[in-house]
Design a protein around this motif. Sequence first.
Motif, short mmCIF file in Angstrom:
data_model
loop_
_atom_site.label_atom_id
_atom_site.label_comp_id
_atom_site.label_asym_id
_atom_site.label_seq_id
_atom_site.Cartn_x
_atom_site.Cartn_y
_atom_site.Cartn_z
N LEU A 34 47.94 53.24 44.62
CA LEU A 34 47.69 54.15 43.51
C LEU A 34 46.85 53.45 42.45
O LEU A 34 47.20 52.36 42.00
CB LEU A 34 49.01 54.60 42.89
N LEU A 35 45.74 54.08 42.05
CA LEU A 35 44.91 53.56 40.97
C LEU A 35 44.60 54.69 40.00
O LEU A 35 44.61 55.87 40.38
CB LEU A 35 43.60 52.98 41.51
N VAL A 36 44.32 54.31 38.76
CA VAL A 36 43.92 55.28 37.73
C VAL A 36 42.58 54.86 37.15
O VAL A 36 42.24 53.67 37.13
CB VAL A 36 44.98 55.39 36.60
N ARG A 37 41.81 55.84 36.69
CA ARG A 37 40.53 55.54 36.04
C ARG A 37 40.71 55.70 34.53
O ARG A 37 41.11 56.75 34.04
CB ARG A 37 39.41 56.44 36.53
N ARG A 38 40.40 54.64 33.80
CA ARG A 38 40.54 54.62 32.34
C ARG A 38 39.58 55.61 31.70
O ARG A 38 38.42 55.70 32.08
CB ARG A 38 40.27 53.22 31.80
N ALA A 39 40.06 56.29 30.69
CA ALA A 39 39.22 57.25 29.96
C ALA A 39 38.20 56.54 29.08
O ALA A 39 37.09 57.04 28.89
CB ALA A 39 40.10 58.17 29.11
N TYR A 43 36.60 52.34 34.14
CA TYR A 43 37.03 51.42 35.19
C TYR A 43 38.31 51.92 35.85
O TYR A 43 39.18 52.49 35.19
CB TYR A 43 37.30 50.03 34.63
N TRP A 44 38.42 51.63 37.14
CA TRP A 44 39.66 51.88 37.87
C TRP A 44 40.59 50.69 37.64
O TRP A 44 40.12 49.56 37.48
CB TRP A 44 39.37 52.03 39.36
N GLU A 45 41.89 50.96 37.63
CA GLU A 45 42.87 49.89 37.45
C GLU A 45 44.23 50.29 37.98
O GLU A 45 44.48 51.46 38.29
CB GLU A 45 42.96 49.48 35.98
N LEU A 46 45.10 49.30 38.04
CA LEU A 46 46.50 49.57 38.36
C LEU A 46 47.09 50.34 37.19
O LEU A 46 46.77 50.07 36.03
CB LEU A 46 47.26 48.26 38.53
N GLN A 134 35.28 48.95 46.64
CA GLN A 134 34.08 49.69 46.25
C GLN A 134 34.19 50.29 44.86
O GLN A 134 33.20 50.84 44.35
CB GLN A 134 33.82 50.83 47.26
N LEU A 135 35.33 50.20 44.23
CA LEU A 135 35.55 50.83 42.93
C LEU A 135 35.18 49.89 41.78
O LEU A 135 35.43 48.68 41.86
CB LEU A 135 37.02 51.24 42.79
N ALA A 136 34.61 50.44 40.73
CA ALA A 136 34.32 49.65 39.53
C ALA A 136 35.64 49.27 38.87
O ALA A 136 36.46 50.14 38.56
CB ALA A 136 33.46 50.47 38.57
N MET A 137 35.83 47.96 38.67
CA MET A 137 37.10 47.46 38.16
C MET A 137 36.83 46.21 37.33
O MET A 137 35.98 45.39 37.69
CB MET A 137 38.01 47.15 39.35
N HIS A 138 37.55 46.05 36.25
CA HIS A 138 37.42 44.85 35.42
C HIS A 138 37.86 43.64 36.25
O HIS A 138 38.81 43.73 37.04
CB HIS A 138 38.27 44.98 34.16
N ARG A 143 41.47 40.90 40.16
CA ARG A 143 42.22 39.72 40.63
C ARG A 143 43.68 40.09 40.89
O ARG A 143 44.25 39.68 41.91
CB ARG A 143 42.14 38.60 39.59
N ARG A 144 44.29 40.85 40.00
CA ARG A 144 45.69 41.25 40.18
C ARG A 144 45.87 42.07 41.44
O ARG A 144 46.81 41.84 42.22
CB ARG A 144 46.17 42.04 38.96
N LEU A 145 44.98 43.03 41.64
CA LEU A 145 45.06 43.87 42.83
C LEU A 145 44.83 43.05 44.10
O LEU A 145 45.60 43.16 45.06
CB LEU A 145 44.04 45.02 42.73
#
Length: 158
Positions: A34-39, A43-46, A134-138, A143-145
């Motif tokens: 499960l990932l969410v995209r920040r408003a 970026y996608w993130e946990l 493939q997702l844009a992520m900080h 690293r955490r994922l």
Amino acid sequence: MARTEYYHDVAAPQAKELLPAAFAVVRNRSGWVLLVRRADDGYWELPGGRVEVGESASAAVVREVAEEAGVTINVTGLAGVYSDPAHVLAYPHGQGTYQQIAICFHAFSPDHDTRPDQDETTAAGWFEPDQTTQLAMHPAMRRRLTDALVKPHEAHFD
């Protein structure tokens, strides 16, 4: 204006305070994540967020995942603790400059549907682990994922 997140960046401002946060590496029955995209930055993130006063880290992550993704979880273990001083979050208008201390948990959910809150998150979804690359992520979140997916039976410390 969005917060600015720095990770091993010489231009980062000096952190003034600590920000305790909890995130979850949530898997479903199919092993998808499960990932969410920040408003604020796209970026996608946990899913996860700030631990409030009077709240345990595990209770915070259960609350945050429900708020951000509309998903109920069961915490199953510790994925890692991340407290790198070179990870700085700077909020606009004098709202603070923080070094984040993130406790990342492994979790399970039988839920299939997601409901982003449209405030902090604009999207939420389940992804096959290979799709996440493939997702844009900080970089700090990546690293955490990655740590949790590559070595799921080890707790990681940074």
